[in-house]
Motif scaffolding. Structure first.
Motif, PDB file in Angstrom:
ATOM      1  N   PRO A  55       0.819  -1.237  -0.042  1.00 30.33           N
ATOM      2  CA  PRO A  55       0.063   0.269   0.248  1.00 30.33           C
ATOM      3  C   PRO A  55       0.844   1.213  -0.013  1.00 30.33           C
ATOM      4  CG  PRO A  55      -1.006  -1.654   1.517  1.00 30.33           C
ATOM      5  CD  PRO A  55       0.380  -2.381   1.071  1.00 30.33           C
ATOM      6  N   ARG A  56       2.069   1.093   0.379  1.00 24.55           N
ATOM      7  CA  ARG A  56       2.911   2.338   0.651  1.00 24.55           C
ATOM      8  C   ARG A  56       3.439   2.998  -0.795  1.00 24.55           C
ATOM      9  NH1 ARG A  56       7.158  -0.114   4.866  1.00 24.55           N
ATOM     10  NH2 ARG A  56       6.659  -1.789   3.352  1.00 24.55           N
ATOM     11  N   THR A  57       3.165   2.070  -1.774  1.00 18.93           N
ATOM     12  CA  THR A  57       3.399   2.415  -3.290  1.00 18.93           C
ATOM     13  C   THR A  57       2.297   2.968  -4.064  1.00 18.93           C
ATOM     14  OG1 THR A  57       3.011   0.227  -4.162  1.00 18.93           O
ATOM     15  CG2 THR A  57       5.363   0.676  -3.223  1.00 18.93           C
ATOM     16  N   ILE A  58       1.043   2.995  -3.427  1.00 23.46           N
ATOM     17  CA  ILE A  58       0.045   3.380  -4.294  1.00 23.46           C
ATOM     18  C   ILE A  58       0.175   4.864  -4.818  1.00 23.46           C
ATOM     19  CG2 ILE A  58      -2.651   3.876  -4.074  1.00 23.46           C
ATOM     20  CD1 ILE A  58      -2.917   1.918  -1.918  1.00 23.46           C
ATOM     21  N   LYS A  59      -0.214   5.009  -6.145  1.00 26.33           N
ATOM     22  CA  LYS A  59      -0.254   6.261  -6.726  1.00 26.33           C
ATOM     23  C   LYS A  59      -1.420   6.419  -7.578  1.00 26.33           C
ATOM     24  CE  LYS A  59       2.714   4.364 -10.141  1.00 26.33           C
ATOM     25  NZ  LYS A  59       2.339   3.069  -9.877  1.00 26.33           N
ATOM     26  N   ALA A  60      -1.427   7.629  -8.244  1.00 25.09           N
ATOM     27  CA  ALA A  60      -2.473   7.872  -9.135  1.00 25.09           C
ATOM     28  C   ALA A  60      -2.405   7.169 -10.499  1.00 25.09           C
ATOM     29  CB  ALA A  60      -2.467   9.370  -9.345  1.00 25.09           C
ATOM     30  N   GLY A  61      -3.367   6.717 -10.919  1.00 24.68           N
ATOM     31  CA  GLY A  61      -3.633   5.602 -12.003  1.00 24.68           C
ATOM     32  C   GLY A  61      -3.389   4.323 -11.711  1.00 24.68           C
ATOM     33  N   ASP A  62      -3.413   4.011 -10.349  1.00 23.84           N
ATOM     34  CA  ASP A  62      -3.378   2.391 -10.038  1.00 23.84           C
ATOM     35  C   ASP A  62      -4.895   2.175  -9.751  1.00 23.84           C
ATOM     36  OD1 ASP A  62      -0.465   2.350  -9.907  1.00 23.84           O
ATOM     37  OD2 ASP A  62      -0.349   2.410  -7.885  1.00 23.84           O
ATOM     38  N   MET A  63      -5.107   0.679  -9.719  1.00 22.26           N
ATOM     39  CA  MET A  63      -6.414   0.413  -9.231  1.00 22.26           C
ATOM     40  C   MET A  63      -6.182  -0.379  -7.930  1.00 22.26           C
ATOM     41  SD  MET A  63      -9.030  -2.259 -11.438  1.00 22.26           S
ATOM     42  CE  MET A  63      -9.258  -1.126 -12.767  1.00 22.26           C
ATOM     43  N   VAL A  64      -7.350  -0.302  -7.200  1.00 25.04           N
ATOM     44  CA  VAL A  64      -7.258  -1.137  -5.948  1.00 25.04           C
ATOM     45  C   VAL A  64      -8.691  -1.922  -5.948  1.00 25.04           C
ATOM     46  CG1 VAL A  64      -5.702   0.512  -4.710  1.00 25.04           C
ATOM     47  CG2 VAL A  64      -8.321   0.819  -4.369  1.00 25.04           C
ATOM     48  N   GLU A  65      -8.503  -2.782  -5.195  1.00 24.95           N
ATOM     49  CA  GLU A  65      -9.748  -3.831  -4.943  1.00 24.95           C
ATOM     50  C   GLU A  65     -10.061  -4.161  -3.521  1.00 24.95           C
ATOM     51  OE1 GLU A  65     -11.579  -8.056  -5.957  1.00 24.95           O
ATOM     52  OE2 GLU A  65     -10.069  -7.304  -7.361  1.00 24.95           O
ATOM     53  N   TYR A  66     -11.313  -3.770  -3.159  1.00 26.36           N
ATOM     54  CA  TYR A  66     -11.406  -3.675  -1.654  1.00 26.36           C
ATOM     55  C   TYR A  66     -13.050  -4.306  -1.386  1.00 26.36           C
ATOM     56  CZ  TYR A  66     -12.000  -2.695   3.338  1.00 26.36           C
ATOM     57  OH  TYR A  66     -12.129  -2.891   4.828  1.00 26.36           O
ATOM     58  N   LEU A  67     -13.297  -5.427  -0.619  1.00 26.38           N
ATOM     59  CA  LEU A  67     -14.539  -5.927  -0.569  1.00 26.38           C
ATOM     60  C   LEU A  67     -15.080  -6.196  -1.678  1.00 26.38           C
ATOM     61  CD1 LEU A  67     -15.571  -3.858   2.644  1.00 26.38           C
ATOM     62  CD2 LEU A  67     -14.593  -5.944   2.575  1.00 26.38           C
ATOM     63  N   GLY A  68     -14.589  -6.710  -2.803  1.00 27.23           N
ATOM     64  CA  GLY A  68     -14.988  -7.106  -4.329  1.00 27.23           C
ATOM     65  C   GLY A  68     -15.294  -6.059  -5.185  1.00 27.23           C
ATOM     66  N   VAL A  69     -14.873  -4.709  -4.745  1.00 23.78           N
ATOM     67  CA  VAL A  69     -15.120  -3.418  -5.505  1.00 23.78           C
ATOM     68  C   VAL A  69     -13.811  -3.046  -5.924  1.00 23.78           C
ATOM     69  CG1 VAL A  69     -16.308  -1.287  -5.905  1.00 23.78           C
ATOM     70  CG2 VAL A  69     -17.350  -3.078  -4.394  1.00 23.78           C
ATOM     71  N   ARG A  70     -13.648  -2.632  -7.422  1.00 23.59           N
ATOM     72  CA  ARG A  70     -12.548  -2.170  -7.707  1.00 23.59           C
ATOM     73  C   ARG A  70     -12.566  -0.570  -8.021  1.00 23.59           C
ATOM     74  NH1 ARG A  70      -9.928  -6.535 -12.077  1.00 23.59           N
ATOM     75  NH2 ARG A  70     -10.003  -8.108 -10.595  1.00 23.59           N
ATOM     76  N   TYR A  71     -11.528   0.010  -7.752  1.00 18.80           N
ATOM     77  CA  TYR A  71     -11.729   1.667  -7.691  1.00 18.80           C
ATOM     78  C   TYR A  71     -10.190   2.142  -8.495  1.00 18.80           C
ATOM     79  CZ  TYR A  71     -14.996   1.134  -3.920  1.00 18.80           C
ATOM     80  OH  TYR A  71     -15.986   0.898  -3.044  1.00 18.80           O
ATOM     81  N   PHE A  72     -10.390   3.321  -9.205  1.00 17.57           N
ATOM     82  CA  PHE A  72      -9.146   3.931  -9.845  1.00 17.57           C
ATOM     83  C   PHE A  72      -8.612   4.931  -8.764  1.00 17.57           C
ATOM     84  CE2 PHE A  72     -10.463   2.019 -13.925  1.00 17.57           C
ATOM     85  CZ  PHE A  72      -9.196   1.657 -14.324  1.00 17.57           C
ATOM     86  N   VAL A  73      -7.539   4.921  -8.497  1.00 11.69           N
ATOM     87  CA  VAL A  73      -6.790   6.110  -7.738  1.00 11.69           C
ATOM     88  C   VAL A  73      -6.460   7.351  -8.769  1.00 11.69           C
ATOM     89  CG1 VAL A  73      -4.708   6.700  -6.325  1.00 11.69           C
ATOM     90  CG2 VAL A  73      -5.466   4.448  -6.546  1.00 11.69           C
ATOM     91  N   ARG A  74      -7.391   8.253  -8.209  1.00 11.81           N
ATOM     92  CA  ARG A  74      -7.412   9.393  -8.951  1.00 11.81           C
ATOM     93  C   ARG A  74      -6.201  10.566  -8.794  1.00 11.81           C
ATOM     94  NH1 ARG A  74     -13.064  12.456  -9.323  1.00 11.81           N
ATOM     95  NH2 ARG A  74     -11.722  13.296 -10.920  1.00 11.81           N
ATOM     96  N   GLY A  75      -5.993  10.546  -7.657  1.00  9.65           N
ATOM     97  CA  GLY A  75      -4.810  11.221  -6.951  1.00  9.65           C
ATOM     98  C   GLY A  75      -4.213  11.125  -5.521  1.00  9.65           C
ATOM     99  N   SER A  76      -3.438  11.681  -5.237  1.00 11.96           N
ATOM    100  CA  SER A  76      -2.539  11.466  -3.949  1.00 11.96           C
ATOM    101  C   SER A  76      -2.244  12.478  -3.316  1.00 11.96           C
ATOM    102  CB  SER A  76      -1.621  10.510  -4.062  1.00 11.96           C
ATOM    103  OG  SER A  76      -2.170   9.163  -4.778  1.00 11.96           O
ATOM    104  N   LEU A  77      -2.260  12.588  -1.939  1.00 12.52           N
ATOM    105  CA  LEU A  77      -1.767  13.770  -1.088  1.00 12.52           C
ATOM    106  C   LEU A  77      -0.555  13.368  -0.296  1.00 12.52           C
ATOM    107  CD1 LEU A  77      -4.937  15.671   0.306  1.00 12.52           C
ATOM    108  CD2 LEU A  77      -3.460  16.419  -1.557  1.00 12.52           C
ATOM    109  N   ARG A  78       0.482  13.942  -0.346  1.00 14.09           N
ATOM    110  CA  ARG A  78       1.847  13.475   0.348  1.00 14.09           C
ATOM    111  C   ARG A  78       1.893  14.627   1.499  1.00 14.09           C
ATOM    112  NH1 ARG A  78       2.018   8.464  -1.871  1.00 14.09           N
ATOM    113  NH2 ARG A  78       2.069   8.365  -4.100  1.00 14.09           N
TER     114      ARG A  78
END
Length: 204
Positions: A55-78
């Motif tokens: 999870p520490r490598t997540i960035k905009a453009g990645d896709m994550v799946e949680y509880l059977g649903v997939r989401y695109f990462v739109r952006g990140s705040l550091r």
């Protein structure tokens, strides 16, 4: 057959038998093969145990799946406050119309991933040590101001400062308030993501 030839053949056969006997004796005296060394102790919650990535490598453009649903990462705040850093990632929430969904990732010192959902809390503000929302009592845990840098689409400026107040309730439940550049408070409720339940699909 010449007697000398027969003698030479017998001598060779005898030598071969002696070599075989010596090899067998050596094998028996060597004993069983040594057992493989036991694996070194390791942290059962280490990042490599996360299903489908760190999870520490997540960035905009990645896709994550949680509880059977997939989401695109739109952006990140550091975010950074002193020597402490963490990240917040905005997801596309097609299944929750008009509601922001975030993932926060931090190490303090263990890796902690929290799933956040934006909440309309009305007139509720983080001005007390305890707050009650939807029948759950939250107790204030942290309050501070951090510098942030934005990547992709987050709804915040490229850089700036954000004030935050975090509350916690039993069972890994959270309530957090943030305001960017002294603006209005934004609130969200969170739940800790169990280890190994988040799958990350890196973007291109």
């Amino acid at each position: 057959m010449d007697g000398r030839v027969i003698a030479v053949l017998l001598a060779l056969i005898l030598c071969a038998l002696l070599v075989i006997i010596v090899l067998m004796v050596r094998r028996r005296s060597a004993g069983p093969a040594p057992e493989a060394a036991a694996p070194a102790p390791r942290d059962p919650f280490a990042a490599e145990d996360q299903v489908g990535g760190d999870p520490r490598t997540i960035k905009a453009g990645d896709m994550v799946e949680y509880l059977g649903v997939r989401y695109f990462v739109r952006g990140s705040l550091r975010l950074r406050e002193g020597g402490f850093t963490w990240s917040e990632h905005l997801l596309d929430a097609d299944t929750i119309e008009g509601t922001k969904v975030w993932i926060s990732v931090e190490e303090d010192p263990d890796l902690e991933v929290v799933w956040w959902t934006e909440q309309d809390v009305g007139d509720l503000t983080p001005d007390r040590k305890t707050l009650t929302l939807d029948g759950v009592e939250y107790r204030r845990d942290e309050h501070g101001t951090a510098d942030y840098a934005s990547e992709g689409t987050t709804g915040a400026g490229d850089k700036g400062r954000v004030e935050y107040v975090d509350y916690e309730a039993p069972g890994g439940r959270y309530l957090s308030f943030e305001r960017f550049g002294g603006g209005a408070w934004e609130a969200g409720t969170g739940e800790r993501v169990p280890n190994g339940t988040l799958t990350i699909y890196p973007g291109s």
